[in-house]
Design an enzyme around this catalytic site. Structure first.
Site, PDB file in Angstrom:
ATOM      1  N   CYS A 104      39.421  36.345  38.542  1.00 22.61           N
ATOM      2  CA  CYS A 104      39.145  37.505  37.719  1.00 22.61           C
ATOM      3  C   CYS A 104      39.295  37.213  36.245  1.00 22.61           C
ATOM      4  O   CYS A 104      39.980  38.072  35.677  1.00 22.61           O
ATOM      5  CB  CYS A 104      39.871  38.824  38.050  1.00 22.61           C
ATOM      6  SG  CYS A 104      39.614  39.109  39.975  1.00 22.61           S
ATOM      7  N   VAL A 105      38.968  36.187  35.621  1.00 18.19           N
ATOM      8  CA  VAL A 105      39.111  35.604  34.305  1.00 18.19           C
ATOM      9  C   VAL A 105      37.738  35.451  33.567  1.00 18.19           C
ATOM     10  O   VAL A 105      36.838  35.162  34.271  1.00 18.19           O
ATOM     11  CB  VAL A 105      39.960  34.442  34.306  1.00 18.19           C
ATOM     12  CG1 VAL A 105      41.339  34.974  34.728  1.00 18.19           C
ATOM     13  CG2 VAL A 105      39.569  33.292  35.075  1.00 18.19           C
TER      14      VAL A 105
END
Lengths: 105, 537
Positions: A104-105
């Site tokens: 989730c970056v």
């Protein structure tokens, strides 16, 4: 696996051109990768950021938080984009031989 | 990165039907609309089938020789195991209520992105091999053979669905199209067709405890760094604990909160809040991930990853679990965890030690969402909030798909925002709450190489933000999902420049008045309070 030819030496890279074998990294690799993005001269500031990234990676197996990177190198985010055209993850980490973070970056 | 696309290019969508049956439209994989394959090292690490070098743009996908047999056998097993799948294969009447509800269809105009057609990609194969009429009448009843071409089409379109379930809200039969995509992806995975953005995080999660590959010592350092920052801003020394046995509560957050920007400001918010109320809680370096990329791969992998949370809760002897601003974690926790990894009979029904509120809604899983917990604190007057510190913020809230549609957490984030900010403006009704539009990057497709599809799929969300920006000067988009925080900034930059992205607990942290704090001159991003919210170049 894709490979790239940097000054006559072949390196395994992922689809985005990140080195897959960080241990093979040399300063010449960084220069060659920078050259591919149109940066022909690496300054002390470039090296300060890349050396920090490499040391951090060796101790932690991952890139540092951007916030930590800017705080500890004293290079602000805006300046980071001036030094590394595609930013800390897609340029600085790549040139320094770090893999690309996923999730989730 | 987004520079190679222009708004004009992406808005040229005619949406006209091709005039022939979808079955006659050949699927061509377009660059910018798919993600790279799973790295064989990680495929192998997870013990998954067919690890090898391949890419979607290669001519040869190096499928196992008996791939067709594997897929059909897998299909048969799943029809037997999941009655829901059989039902979803059988009951669709193709009314089309879902057709224009998908953000990818709206943004791409590709009819195979209509949820009904996406499901037909699989139903047509179901009919051919698992129904009598399909076996006998074939195409006449919408059946078709399973070919390598069909497999390519599945790969392309099942990874152009973010499993956001907006279409399901409108289905008169209640068909959960996300579950069809999930089954489609499971079948593809049986023959080694997956994407790296899912496989590598899942593999990291086993290896280091979380998707990003943060090892325990780094997890510790990052938390310490966050505490140093908080001390600089507030003068308060916050000391969170990790792996502490006997803590009352286990806190599980997405690992990106300890790594990425703007996620970490939300982490600061959590840490300040939990310090202020003196909660007896601990992080875990083993269960150091809320998100579950196994959900995007298969039920089996989801279960394996999610099991870590209960294993750790049991080992540490906590009473219950508090979960942070994570999207997909809540789909897993709310809809599968209880029966998949439970029963959590070693946990107690969560009870706020501050207000005494018992969270009966979470009795089954023992997991409470931090927004519920915080809203309850505010409701009981246990927090002092100075909204003027967020005066420069004009915020709207993006309901993250999974917390909204999969668990019904609609009012709590808004309640926190209204109590933390002076200016809160909701987007139009049909784009929020259970009707919320996806960020365009959920379910593992938030990759750089898939950017065109992400920008297309994110268009409806961006258009709604633009609406409130034009009417109310909105400059901040809040959300409670780590994928949102990672991908909405690029979406905003492309469609609605001038709008930044934050977590709900970041804004709460700004407003939170802490006992003994020094005068607050900066917000959690370190921007001077007077200047914050002013648009940056």
């Amino acid at each position: 696996m894709a490979t790239i030819d940097l000054n006559g030496v072949m390196f395994e890279v992922d689809e985005d051109g990140f080195l897959q074998e960080p241990e093979k990294w040399t300063e010449d690799v960084a220069k060659a990768l920078a050259g591919q993005e149109g940066v022909t001269e690496l300054t002390d500031e470039h090296w300060k950021v890349m050396n920090y990234l490499r040391n951090y990676f060796q101790e932690n197996g991952i890139a540092p938080m951007v916030r930590k990177l800017t705080k500890e190198t004293g290079v602000q985010l805006k300046q980071m984009y001036e030094l590394f055209p595609q930013g800390p993850a897609n340029s600085a980490c790549k040139w320094a031989g770090l893999p690309k973070p996923t999730g989730c970056v | 990165m987004a520079a190679k696309y222009s708004q004009k290019d992406l808005l040229e969508v005619d949406g006209k039907a091709p005039g022939t049956s979808w079955m006659d439209v050949k699927t061509v994989l377009k660059k910018g609309r798919y993600s790279y394959s799973g790295n064989p090292r990680h495929v192998e690490y997870l013990g998954l089938p067919n690890p090898r070098e391949w890419q979607p743009h290669d001519g040869d996908w190096k499928l196992p020789e008996n791939w067709k047999e594997i897929v059909l056998e897998g299909f048969r097993e799943r029809l037997k195991k999941h009655r829901s799948l059989k039902l979803y294969m059988d009951i669709c009447v193709r009314c089309g209520a879902c057709a224009d509800k998908c953000h990818y269809y709206i943004g791409s105009g590709d009819e195979k992105n209509m949820p009904v057609v996406r499901a037909e990609l699989m139903r047509s194969v179901y009919r051919r091999y698992f129904t009598l009429s399909g076996r006998v009448f074939g195409r006449l009843v919408g059946a078709r053979d399973l070919t390598e071409e069909v497999i390519r089409e599945w790969f392309y379109y099942f990874y152009q669905c973010s499993e956001c379930r907006r279409c399901s809200v409108y289905c008169p039969y209640g068909i959960d199209t996300a579950e069809i995509t999930m089954m489609g992806r499971e079948l593809l995975n049986l023959i080694g067709l997956n994407i790296n953005w899912i496989i590598e995080p899942a593999s990291n999660c086993f290896r280091t405890g979380n998707h990003l590959g943060i090892q325990p010592h780094t997890f510790h350092d990052n938390l310490e760094f966050a505490c140093e920052e908080i001390q600089e801003m507030t003068g308060i020394a916050v000391e969170p604990s990790i792996n502490r046995k006997g803590a009352e509560i286990l806190l599980v957050v997405p690992s990106a909160d300890l790594f990425a920007d703007p996620h970490i400001y939300t982490l600061y918010g959590y840490l300040m809040l939990l310090h202020e109320i003196g909660l007896d809680y601990t992080f875990s370096a083993y269960a150091s991930e809320g998100g579950n990329f196994g959900l995007f791969h298969s039920n089996e992998l989801m279960k394996r990853l999610n099991a870590k949370i209960y294993t750790e809760a049991r080992r540490l002897g906590v009473k219950w679990i508090l979960g942070g601003e994570c999207g997909h974690m809540w789909r897993v926790a709310h809809q599968y965890m209880d029966t998949m990894n439970g029963p959590a009979d070693f946990l107690e029904t969560p009870r706020s030690p501050v207000t005494g509120t018992v969270f009966h809604n979470a009795a089954g899983t023992g997991m409470v969402h931090l927004c519920e917990f915080t809203a309850d604190l505010i409701h009981h007057g246990r927090l002092v909030l100075d909204r003027s510190r967020n005066a420069a913020v004009r915020v709207t809230h993006h309901d993250s798909c999974n917390t909204a549609r999969a668990m019904g957490l609609l009012e709590e984030p808004r309640y926190i925002l209204r109590n933390s900010c002076e200016h809160f403006h909701d987007m139009p009704e049909n784009t929020i709450r259970e009707h919320t539009f996806c960020c365009g990057s959920g379910s593992g497709v938030g990759t750089d190489e898939n950017l065109e599809m992400r920008l297309r799929g994110g268009l409806p969300r961006a258009a709604a933000v633009r609406y409130v920006r034009e009417r109310h000067g909105v400059n901040m988009l809040s959300c409670i999902c780590a994928i949102d925080k990672a991908t909405l900034p690029a979406l905003m930059q492309f469609w609605v420049p001038g709008v930044e992205v934050c977590g709900v607990h970041e804004l709460l942290g700004n407003a939170l008045v802490m006992k003994g704090e020094s005068e607050r001159t900066v917000n959690l991003r370190g921007e001077t309070l007077a200047e914050a919210g002013h648009e940056k170049e």
